[in-house]
Design a protein around this motif. Structure first.
Motif, PDB file in Angstrom:
ATOM      1  N   PRO A  16     -77.041  33.392 -41.553  1.00  0.00           N
ATOM      2  CA  PRO A  16     -76.716  32.232 -42.410  1.00  0.00           C
ATOM      3  C   PRO A  16     -75.368  31.570 -42.085  1.00  0.00           C
ATOM      4  O   PRO A  16     -75.148  30.408 -42.473  1.00  0.00           O
ATOM      5  CB  PRO A  16     -76.694  32.843 -43.822  1.00  0.00           C
ATOM      6  CG  PRO A  16     -77.517  34.078 -43.722  1.00  0.00           C
ATOM      7  CD  PRO A  16     -77.323  34.606 -42.348  1.00  0.00           C
ATOM      8  N   ILE A  18     -72.331  31.953 -43.279  1.00  0.00           N
ATOM      9  CA  ILE A  18     -71.516  31.494 -44.419  1.00  0.00           C
ATOM     10  C   ILE A  18     -70.385  32.478 -44.725  1.00  0.00           C
ATOM     11  O   ILE A  18     -69.601  32.247 -45.648  1.00  0.00           O
ATOM     12  CB  ILE A  18     -72.387  31.264 -45.677  1.00  0.00           C
ATOM     13  CG1 ILE A  18     -73.174  32.542 -46.022  1.00  0.00           C
ATOM     14  CG2 ILE A  18     -73.290  30.069 -45.511  1.00  0.00           C
ATOM     15  CD1 ILE A  18     -73.847  32.486 -47.381  1.00  0.00           C
ATOM     16  N   ASN A  19     -70.350  33.577 -43.970  1.00  0.00           N
ATOM     17  CA  ASN A  19     -69.272  34.575 -44.107  1.00  0.00           C
ATOM     18  C   ASN A  19     -69.015  34.992 -45.568  1.00  0.00           C
ATOM     19  O   ASN A  19     -67.873  35.084 -45.999  1.00  0.00           O
ATOM     20  CB  ASN A  19     -67.966  34.034 -43.499  1.00  0.00           C
ATOM     21  CG  ASN A  19     -68.139  33.707 -42.029  1.00  0.00           C
ATOM     22  OD1 ASN A  19     -68.951  34.348 -41.337  1.00  0.00           O
ATOM     23  ND2 ASN A  19     -67.429  32.714 -41.541  1.00  0.00           N
ATOM     24  N   CYS A  20     -70.093  35.250 -46.300  1.00  0.00           N
ATOM     25  CA  CYS A  20     -69.928  35.579 -47.723  1.00  0.00           C
ATOM     26  C   CYS A  20     -69.488  37.027 -47.947  1.00  0.00           C
ATOM     27  O   CYS A  20     -69.113  37.391 -49.046  1.00  0.00           O
ATOM     28  CB  CYS A  20     -71.245  35.325 -48.453  1.00  0.00           C
ATOM     29  SG  CYS A  20     -72.510  36.506 -47.975  1.00  0.00           S
ATOM     30  N   LYS A  21     -69.585  37.859 -46.937  1.00  0.00           N
ATOM     31  CA  LYS A  21     -69.150  39.270 -46.969  1.00  0.00           C
ATOM     32  C   LYS A  21     -70.026  40.166 -47.852  1.00  0.00           C
ATOM     33  O   LYS A  21     -69.653  41.296 -48.145  1.00  0.00           O
ATOM     34  CB  LYS A  21     -67.694  39.379 -47.432  1.00  0.00           C
ATOM     35  CG  LYS A  21     -66.721  38.647 -46.519  1.00  0.00           C
ATOM     36  CD  LYS A  21     -65.307  38.917 -46.933  1.00  0.00           C
ATOM     37  CE  LYS A  21     -64.406  38.062 -46.039  1.00  0.00           C
ATOM     38  NZ  LYS A  21     -63.093  37.893 -46.529  1.00  0.00           N
ATOM     39  N   LYS A  22     -71.170  39.656 -48.301  1.00  0.00           N
ATOM     40  CA  LYS A  22     -72.005  40.476 -49.183  1.00  0.00           C
ATOM     41  C   LYS A  22     -72.602  41.687 -48.449  1.00  0.00           C
ATOM     42  O   LYS A  22     -73.045  42.640 -49.061  1.00  0.00           O
ATOM     43  CB  LYS A  22     -73.121  39.630 -49.800  1.00  0.00           C
ATOM     44  CG  LYS A  22     -72.591  38.728 -50.882  1.00  0.00           C
ATOM     45  CD  LYS A  22     -73.699  38.071 -51.667  1.00  0.00           C
ATOM     46  CE  LYS A  22     -73.084  37.190 -52.746  1.00  0.00           C
ATOM     47  NZ  LYS A  22     -73.923  36.087 -53.137  1.00  0.00           N
ATOM     48  N   CYS A  23     -72.628  41.628 -47.144  1.00  0.00           N
ATOM     49  CA  CYS A  23     -73.159  42.746 -46.347  1.00  0.00           C
ATOM     50  C   CYS A  23     -72.093  43.819 -46.129  1.00  0.00           C
ATOM     51  O   CYS A  23     -72.366  44.871 -45.549  1.00  0.00           O
ATOM     52  CB  CYS A  23     -73.635  42.241 -44.987  1.00  0.00           C
ATOM     53  SG  CYS A  23     -72.333  41.362 -44.107  1.00  0.00           S
ATOM     54  N   SER A  27     -67.415  39.049 -41.633  1.00  0.00           N
ATOM     55  CA  SER A  27     -67.995  37.753 -41.261  1.00  0.00           C
ATOM     56  C   SER A  27     -69.416  37.954 -40.739  1.00  0.00           C
ATOM     57  O   SER A  27     -69.831  39.086 -40.451  1.00  0.00           O
ATOM     58  CB  SER A  27     -67.161  37.102 -40.153  1.00  0.00           C
ATOM     59  OG  SER A  27     -67.242  37.907 -38.997  1.00  0.00           O
ATOM     60  N   CYS A  28     -70.125  36.844 -40.586  1.00  0.00           N
ATOM     61  CA  CYS A  28     -71.483  36.925 -40.029  1.00  0.00           C
ATOM     62  C   CYS A  28     -71.414  37.413 -38.576  1.00  0.00           C
ATOM     63  O   CYS A  28     -72.305  38.122 -38.109  1.00  0.00           O
ATOM     64  CB  CYS A  28     -72.170  35.561 -40.091  1.00  0.00           C
ATOM     65  SG  CYS A  28     -72.563  35.060 -41.771  1.00  0.00           S
ATOM     66  N   PHE A  31     -71.166  41.103 -38.553  1.00  0.00           N
ATOM     67  CA  PHE A  31     -72.479  41.663 -38.890  1.00  0.00           C
ATOM     68  C   PHE A  31     -73.410  41.589 -37.670  1.00  0.00           C
ATOM     69  O   PHE A  31     -74.163  42.522 -37.380  1.00  0.00           O
ATOM     70  CB  PHE A  31     -73.066  40.891 -40.081  1.00  0.00           C
ATOM     71  CG  PHE A  31     -74.328  41.488 -40.633  1.00  0.00           C
ATOM     72  CD1 PHE A  31     -74.307  42.671 -41.351  1.00  0.00           C
ATOM     73  CD2 PHE A  31     -75.566  40.874 -40.436  1.00  0.00           C
ATOM     74  CE1 PHE A  31     -75.470  43.232 -41.871  1.00  0.00           C
ATOM     75  CE2 PHE A  31     -76.741  41.418 -40.944  1.00  0.00           C
ATOM     76  CZ  PHE A  31     -76.690  42.599 -41.664  1.00  0.00           C
ATOM     77  N   CYS A  45     -78.205  42.176 -45.146  1.00  0.00           N
ATOM     78  CA  CYS A  45     -77.734  40.812 -45.460  1.00  0.00           C
ATOM     79  C   CYS A  45     -78.637  40.257 -46.559  1.00  0.00           C
ATOM     80  O   CYS A  45     -79.778  39.856 -46.290  1.00  0.00           O
ATOM     81  CB  CYS A  45     -77.795  39.914 -44.223  1.00  0.00           C
ATOM     82  SG  CYS A  45     -77.583  38.168 -44.646  1.00  0.00           S
ATOM     83  N   PRO A  46     -78.181  40.219 -47.816  1.00  0.00           N
ATOM     84  CA  PRO A  46     -79.057  39.755 -48.916  1.00  0.00           C
ATOM     85  C   PRO A  46     -79.434  38.281 -48.780  1.00  0.00           C
ATOM     86  O   PRO A  46     -80.497  37.873 -49.246  1.00  0.00           O
ATOM     87  CB  PRO A  46     -78.213  40.002 -50.173  1.00  0.00           C
ATOM     88  CG  PRO A  46     -76.808  40.168 -49.714  1.00  0.00           C
ATOM     89  CD  PRO A  46     -76.838  40.618 -48.282  1.00  0.00           C
ATOM     90  N   ILE A  47     -78.590  37.520 -48.119  1.00  0.00           N
ATOM     91  CA  ILE A  47     -78.854  36.071 -48.008  1.00  0.00           C
ATOM     92  C   ILE A  47     -80.128  35.827 -47.182  1.00  0.00           C
ATOM     93  O   ILE A  47     -80.890  34.898 -47.451  1.00  0.00           O
ATOM     94  CB  ILE A  47     -77.648  35.342 -47.359  1.00  0.00           C
ATOM     95  CG1 ILE A  47     -76.331  35.797 -47.995  1.00  0.00           C
ATOM     96  CG2 ILE A  47     -77.806  33.828 -47.408  1.00  0.00           C
ATOM     97  CD1 ILE A  47     -76.180  35.506 -49.464  1.00  0.00           C
TER      98      ILE A  47
HETATM   99  S1  SF4 Z   1     -74.171  38.906 -46.067  1.00  0.00           S
HETATM  100 FE1  SF4 Z   1     -75.217  37.729 -44.497  1.00  0.00          FE
HETATM  101  S2  SF4 Z   1     -74.398  35.679 -44.774  1.00  0.00           S
HETATM  102 FE2  SF4 Z   1     -73.029  37.031 -45.808  1.00  0.00          FE
HETATM  103  S3  SF4 Z   1     -71.457  37.570 -44.294  1.00  0.00           S
HETATM  104 FE3  SF4 Z   1     -72.998  39.125 -44.189  1.00  0.00          FE
HETATM  105  S4  SF4 Z   1     -74.334  38.387 -42.585  1.00  0.00           S
HETATM  106 FE4  SF4 Z   1     -73.148  36.643 -43.194  1.00  0.00          FE
END
Ligand code: SF4
Length: 491
Positions: A16, A18-23, A27-28, A31, A45-47
């Motif tokens: 995605p 978007i570097n949301c860090k949810k994983c 950053s993406c 990941f 990666c939930p996104i």
């Molecule tokens: S959760 Fe997905 S979108 Fe968000 S930083 Fe990790 S890889 Fe990127």
């Protein structure tokens, strides 16, 4: 066509971004790098789970599927995983799924023997460098060629163990009957050129979900094998295992085929050969005991000769891409080299093999006991503690964090040094445990003796090169070393 190597950038493009860090990554891109190294999975990666990214997710799944398909059989909570490999050589990344080792059980054995052998397979464990090495599955052999006996033997195994099973019969009726009662997802061995159509027809007619079994395809001809893969796929049977035949009398020919299959899958991207390979070291028994072979003229104890040849064949296959093997011998001297070699091949070269640094009391040490300093490389640690235990050594063992390097490598690399020794002494508070300030160093650490003495203020004595000699060294020298040190303090 050469298989294309997937880069972190190829993966990143489908994330995605978007570097949301949810994983849990920063950053993406971070990941993507971990995905490439198979340290994380897409699910983290939930996104990517949102419908908006469904297309990308599918592309990622395809992109990341290893050139050798990962197949499993057994129980949900006790899976035997075969294949899933990405590289020809371990140092290029790592090998992921250790070769699964199966032991055969003949359905011609009496009930008690089947039970005993099955329990043996389930309970067998051999501990090495802190890891419990075990056997993986039971290969039930339809030696009787009688479907009823086959089913009866399967029932005995299932009633007495929770082991994954390979149903080994070329008799389609035997496999059909066994499938009616098998409790786990079995490996079926198998479909040959001769029984292929009949076997496939039966498997389809069973209306069993085609993912509920893994089918072994067997042919000595690789082209034929590819044809069998293609035909199986056309029937929706996707969990396949390849058996290019094991010929103990000409093991080089067998290994050549293993290499050819793996190279075609990994380097040339040949999807029809991108499946796990099954080796049959067990064939050495048939060759040595039953075949017309020259060994018989020279060897009296044929069963021992067969076991030695089987272990040798198994080890050669572990080195050359066998994802699963079936063996017959159960003597510990035969299993030990196979299990040890497997452990060595399937350690991850990206991760140092370490134990926790710190202070380990060996035996029941007191304030007069020697202090010995080693490294946190797990093989060194377990060799040292094993030798000490055998020889009744009683001591305080200081284990230095050398990033998992052995003594000589850590000395050369600068990890086994005065600064780290000082830190270790302070952290473990060893000073409060003993009434002396003497450290015995491994013989290989002699070059850093001065540095350690200078940084720690402790007296260093260079001991033996080999931990198996430490017991003898201490019996001869420790009391004298301690007395001399105490006498010096009184001056
Ligand atoms: S959760 Fe997905 S979108 Fe968000 S930083 Fe990790 S890889 Fe990127």
């Amino acid at each position: 066509m050469m298989a294309k190597k997937i880069s972190a950038m190829d993966i990143y493009k489908l994330l995605p971004k978007i570097n949301c860090k949810k994983c849990g990554e920063s950053s993406c891109m971070a990941f993507a790098t971990k995905l490439q190294e198979r340290k994380v999975t897409i699910d983290e990666c939930p996104i990517l789970k949102s419908p908006k990214f469904e297309k990308n997710r599918k592309k990622l799944e395809e992109l990341l599927s290893p050139p050798v398909k990962e197949i499993w059989f057994g129980y949900e909570d006790k899976k035997v995983i075969l294949g899933g490999e990405e590289v020809m050589y371990r140092y290029e990344l790592t090998f992921f799924n250790p070769t699964a080792i199966g032991i055969d059980i003949s359905d011609s054995l009496p009930e008690e023997e089947i039970k005993k052998r099955a329990k043996f397979v389930e309970d067998f464990v051999f501990e090495r460098t802190g890891e419990k090495l075990k056997l993986d599955f039971i290969a039930l052999r339809n030696a009787s060629d009688d479907p009823e006996r086959f089913v009866k033997a399967l029932k005995i195994i299932q009633e007495n163990t929770n082991m994954p099973v390979a149903l080994c019969s070329l008799n389609v009726e035997s496999i059909e009957k066994a499938l009616d009662i098998v409790r786990s997802k079995p490996m079926i061995y198998g479909a040959t050129e001769k029984n292929f159509s009949e076997m496939i027809k039966m498997l389809i007619s069973k209306k069993r979900d085609k993912k509920e079994f893994a089918l072994t395809l067997s042919s000595s001809n690789i082209k034929t094998l590819k044809g069998m893969v293609k035909a199986s796929l056309e029937h929706g049977i996707e969990d396949l295992i390849l058996d290019p035949h094991t010929t103990p009398e000409n093991i080089m020919e067998t290994l050549d085929k293993f290499v050819m299959i793996r190279r075609s899958a990994i380097e040339r991207g040949d999807k029809l050969l991108g499946y796990p390979i099954l080796g049959l070291p067990i064939n050495t028994y048939f060759y040595v005991l039953k075949g017309n072979n020259p060994i018989k003229q020279f060897v009296e104890k044929l069963d021992k000769a067969a076991a030695i040849m089987e272990a040798r064949t198994a080890c050669a296959m572990l080195n050359r891409y066998a994802d699963g093997i079936i063996i017959h011998g159960t003597e510990v001297w035969e299993l030990m080299p196979i299990l040890t070699l497997r452990q060595a091949i399937y350690t991850d070269p990206r991760k140092p093999q370490t134990v926790e640094p710190g202070l380990y009391p060996i035996g029941n040490p007191d304030e007069n006991s020697p202090v010995i300093m080693t490294t946190n490389f797990s093989l060194t640690f377990y060799t040292v503690t094993g030798d000490f235990e055998k020889d009744g050594v009683v001591c305080w063992l200081l284990v230095m964090d050398t990033e998992g390097k052995a003594v000589d490598v850590a000395v050369a690399g600068g990890q086994y040094c005065g600064d780290n020794a000082k830190k270790l002494i302070e952290e473990t508070k060893i000073e409060e445990k003993v009434n002396h300030r003497i450290i015995i160093l491994p013989g290989l650490a002699a070059p850093v003796r001065g540095d350690i003495e200078e940084k720690t203020g402790w007296t260093c004595v260079v001991g033996t090169r080999d931990s198996s000699q430490v017991g003898e060294f201490l019996r001869k020298n420790w009391n004298k070393i301690l007395e001399e040190w105490k006498a010096k303090q009184e001056l």
